[in-house]
Design a protein around this motif. Structure first.
Motif, PDB file in Angstrom:
ATOM      1  N   GLN A  36     -59.346 -31.015 -90.286  1.00 34.61           N
ATOM      2  CA  GLN A  36     -59.510 -30.661 -91.693  1.00 34.61           C
ATOM      3  C   GLN A  36     -58.720 -29.391 -92.012  1.00 34.61           C
ATOM      4  O   GLN A  36     -58.778 -28.411 -91.260  1.00 34.61           O
ATOM      5  CB  GLN A  36     -60.986 -30.489 -92.026  1.00 34.61           C
ATOM      6  CG  GLN A  36     -61.763 -31.769 -91.775  1.00 34.61           C
ATOM      7  CD  GLN A  36     -63.261 -31.605 -91.974  1.00 34.61           C
ATOM      8  OE1 GLN A  36     -63.799 -30.515 -91.910  1.00 34.61           O
ATOM      9  NE2 GLN A  36     -63.935 -32.717 -92.220  1.00 34.61           N
ATOM     10  N   TYR A  37     -58.021 -29.429 -93.147  1.00 31.54           N
ATOM     11  CA  TYR A  37     -57.152 -28.334 -93.569  1.00 31.54           C
ATOM     12  C   TYR A  37     -57.585 -27.838 -94.944  1.00 31.54           C
ATOM     13  O   TYR A  37     -57.510 -28.588 -95.923  1.00 31.54           O
ATOM     14  CB  TYR A  37     -55.696 -28.816 -93.618  1.00 31.54           C
ATOM     15  CG  TYR A  37     -55.176 -29.266 -92.271  1.00 31.54           C
ATOM     16  CD1 TYR A  37     -54.538 -28.376 -91.424  1.00 31.54           C
ATOM     17  CD2 TYR A  37     -55.346 -30.584 -91.838  1.00 31.54           C
ATOM     18  CE1 TYR A  37     -54.078 -28.776 -90.181  1.00 31.54           C
ATOM     19  CE2 TYR A  37     -54.884 -30.986 -90.593  1.00 31.54           C
ATOM     20  CZ  TYR A  37     -54.255 -30.089 -89.775  1.00 31.54           C
ATOM     21  OH  TYR A  37     -53.796 -30.481 -88.542  1.00 31.54           O
ATOM     22  N   ASP A  38     -58.013 -26.581 -95.017  1.00 33.71           N
ATOM     23  CA  ASP A  38     -58.495 -26.014 -96.282  1.00 33.71           C
ATOM     24  C   ASP A  38     -57.419 -26.010 -97.357  1.00 33.71           C
ATOM     25  O   ASP A  38     -57.698 -26.279 -98.526  1.00 33.71           O
ATOM     26  CB  ASP A  38     -59.004 -24.578 -96.071  1.00 33.71           C
ATOM     27  CG  ASP A  38     -60.260 -24.525 -95.222  1.00 33.71           C
ATOM     28  OD1 ASP A  38     -60.929 -25.573 -95.059  1.00 33.71           O
ATOM     29  OD2 ASP A  38     -60.568 -23.430 -94.708  1.00 33.71           O
ATOM     30  N   ALA A  39     -56.188 -25.705 -96.992  1.00 29.55           N
ATOM     31  CA  ALA A  39     -55.091 -25.611 -97.959  1.00 29.55           C
ATOM     32  C   ALA A  39     -54.315 -26.915 -98.091  1.00 29.55           C
ATOM     33  O   ALA A  39     -53.238 -26.942 -98.687  1.00 29.55           O
ATOM     34  CB  ALA A  39     -54.150 -24.479 -97.560  1.00 29.55           C
ATOM     35  N   GLY A  40     -54.838 -27.996 -97.543  1.00 34.09           N
ATOM     36  CA  GLY A  40     -54.155 -29.279 -97.576  1.00 34.09           C
ATOM     37  C   GLY A  40     -53.392 -29.533 -96.290  1.00 34.09           C
ATOM     38  O   GLY A  40     -53.015 -28.594 -95.570  1.00 34.09           O
ATOM     39  N   VAL A  41     -53.165 -30.803 -96.003  1.00 37.93           N
ATOM     40  CA  VAL A  41     -52.452 -31.205 -94.788  1.00 37.93           C
ATOM     41  C   VAL A  41     -51.005 -30.722 -94.881  1.00 37.93           C
ATOM     42  O   VAL A  41     -50.324 -30.980 -95.873  1.00 37.93           O
ATOM     43  CB  VAL A  41     -52.493 -32.742 -94.620  1.00 37.93           C
ATOM     44  CG1 VAL A  41     -51.638 -33.182 -93.435  1.00 37.93           C
ATOM     45  CG2 VAL A  41     -53.930 -33.230 -94.447  1.00 37.93           C
ATOM     46  N   PRO A  42     -50.516 -29.988 -93.870  1.00 35.48           N
ATOM     47  CA  PRO A  42     -49.122 -29.544 -93.883  1.00 35.48           C
ATOM     48  C   PRO A  42     -48.152 -30.735 -93.912  1.00 35.48           C
ATOM     49  O   PRO A  42     -48.469 -31.817 -93.414  1.00 35.48           O
ATOM     50  CB  PRO A  42     -48.977 -28.764 -92.568  1.00 35.48           C
ATOM     51  CG  PRO A  42     -50.365 -28.411 -92.160  1.00 35.48           C
ATOM     52  CD  PRO A  42     -51.246 -29.509 -92.698  1.00 35.48           C
ATOM     53  N   ASP A  43     -46.991 -30.523 -94.493  1.00 36.10           N
ATOM     54  CA  ASP A  43     -45.966 -31.573 -94.544  1.00 36.10           C
ATOM     55  C   ASP A  43     -45.630 -32.063 -93.140  1.00 36.10           C
ATOM     56  O   ASP A  43     -45.513 -31.266 -92.205  1.00 36.10           O
ATOM     57  CB  ASP A  43     -44.692 -31.038 -95.208  1.00 36.10           C
ATOM     58  CG  ASP A  43     -44.878 -30.797 -96.699  1.00 36.10           C
ATOM     59  OD1 ASP A  43     -45.811 -31.372 -97.288  1.00 36.10           O
ATOM     60  OD2 ASP A  43     -44.087 -30.013 -97.273  1.00 36.10           O
ATOM     61  N   ASN A  44     -45.480 -33.371 -92.997  1.00 38.73           N
ATOM     62  CA  ASN A  44     -45.104 -34.027 -91.733  1.00 38.73           C
ATOM     63  C   ASN A  44     -46.068 -33.735 -90.590  1.00 38.73           C
ATOM     64  O   ASN A  44     -45.681 -33.791 -89.421  1.00 38.73           O
ATOM     65  CB  ASN A  44     -43.679 -33.638 -91.320  1.00 38.73           C
ATOM     66  CG  ASN A  44     -42.676 -33.998 -92.382  1.00 38.73           C
ATOM     67  OD1 ASN A  44     -42.713 -35.097 -92.924  1.00 38.73           O
ATOM     68  ND2 ASN A  44     -41.796 -33.067 -92.695  1.00 38.73           N
ATOM     69  N   CYS A  45     -47.310 -33.444 -90.901  1.00 40.63           N
ATOM     70  CA  CYS A  45     -48.293 -33.060 -89.888  1.00 40.63           C
ATOM     71  C   CYS A  45     -48.529 -34.175 -88.864  1.00 40.63           C
ATOM     72  O   CYS A  45     -48.449 -33.934 -87.655  1.00 40.63           O
ATOM     73  CB  CYS A  45     -49.612 -32.673 -90.566  1.00 40.63           C
ATOM     74  SG  CYS A  45     -50.880 -32.102 -89.424  1.00 40.63           S
ATOM     75  N   ALA A  46     -48.828 -35.376 -89.319  1.00 36.35           N
ATOM     76  CA  ALA A  46     -49.137 -36.468 -88.383  1.00 36.35           C
ATOM     77  C   ALA A  46     -47.959 -36.737 -87.452  1.00 36.35           C
ATOM     78  O   ALA A  46     -48.141 -36.910 -86.239  1.00 36.35           O
ATOM     79  CB  ALA A  46     -49.523 -37.730 -89.152  1.00 36.35           C
ATOM     80  N   GLU A  47     -46.745 -36.732 -88.005  1.00 30.31           N
ATOM     81  CA  GLU A  47     -45.552 -36.981 -87.192  1.00 30.31           C
ATOM     82  C   GLU A  47     -45.335 -35.863 -86.176  1.00 30.31           C
ATOM     83  O   GLU A  47     -45.001 -36.110 -85.012  1.00 30.31           O
ATOM     84  CB  GLU A  47     -44.313 -37.123 -88.081  1.00 30.31           C
ATOM     85  CG  GLU A  47     -44.349 -38.306 -89.018  1.00 30.31           C
ATOM     86  CD  GLU A  47     -45.131 -38.035 -90.327  1.00 30.31           C
ATOM     87  OE1 GLU A  47     -45.613 -36.899 -90.550  1.00 30.31           O
ATOM     88  OE2 GLU A  47     -45.269 -38.988 -91.119  1.00 30.31           O
ATOM     89  N   ALA A  48     -45.529 -34.613 -86.606  1.00 33.96           N
ATOM     90  CA  ALA A  48     -45.339 -33.474 -85.709  1.00 33.96           C
ATOM     91  C   ALA A  48     -46.374 -33.488 -84.584  1.00 33.96           C
ATOM     92  O   ALA A  48     -46.044 -33.202 -83.426  1.00 33.96           O
ATOM     93  CB  ALA A  48     -45.422 -32.167 -86.493  1.00 33.96           C
ATOM     94  N   LEU A  49     -47.606 -33.838 -84.905  1.00 35.30           N
ATOM     95  CA  LEU A  49     -48.640 -33.889 -83.871  1.00 35.30           C
ATOM     96  C   LEU A  49     -48.385 -35.036 -82.901  1.00 35.30           C
ATOM     97  O   LEU A  49     -48.604 -34.898 -81.694  1.00 35.30           O
ATOM     98  CB  LEU A  49     -50.029 -33.998 -84.504  1.00 35.30           C
ATOM     99  CG  LEU A  49     -50.458 -32.774 -85.322  1.00 35.30           C
ATOM    100  CD1 LEU A  49     -51.823 -33.002 -85.942  1.00 35.30           C
ATOM    101  CD2 LEU A  49     -50.425 -31.510 -84.486  1.00 35.30           C
TER     102      LEU A  49
END
Length: 140
Positions: A36-49
């Motif tokens: 969970q991200y308070d400020a919203g999911v960072p761009d390209n998060c799923a791909e980076a992880l």
């Protein structure tokens, strides 16, 4: 057979197994982590992880009987995938070792914080979905 259980808020008994197997037969755990991200999911998060966990090694400190010790958690992850589920959450679905060796699912967000702090979640919920034996048969 009637189950006499103490009611505990938030816990539901769905089934009882009478012919159980030995605990030593447990090998794998399927779990879901909600990052969970308070400020919203960072761009390209799923791909980076996904790329982070495609590495051959991620050393994370673990408390042991003999103090702190680094362990490579990649060798204990059989499957992992990441997917954004809304603008504030990413879900990680994992199949991990849960006995000899054991990977605590919360080591996954710990690795994210160490190796990709820009994608570190503010909060993580973990749901253990199913346990399996070494043949990937549901453990009962």
């Amino acid at each position: 057979r009637r189950l006499n259980a103490c009611l505990v808020e938030g816990i539901t008994v769905t089934d009882v197994y009478s012919d159980g197997r030995k605990i030593r037969d447990i090998s794998l755990l399927r779990c879901a982590l909600r990052l969970q991200y308070d400020a919203g999911v960072p761009d390209n998060c799923a791909e980076a992880l996904q790329a982070l966990f495609a590495r051959s090694e991620l050393m994370v400190p673990k408390k042991t009987k003999n103090g702190m010790q680094d362990q490579n958690i990649i060798s204990m992850i059989w499957e992992i995938s990441f997917q954004a589920v809304n603008d504030r959450e990413v879900q990680a679905e994992c199949l991990i070792c849960c006995q000899n060796p054991t990977l605590n699912p919360m080591q996954i967000p710990a690795a994210i914080s160490l190796y990709a702090p820009e994608f570190a979640p503010n909060f993580t919920r973990c749901c253990r979905m199913e346990i399996y034996d070494s043949n990937r048969q549901i453990f009962r």
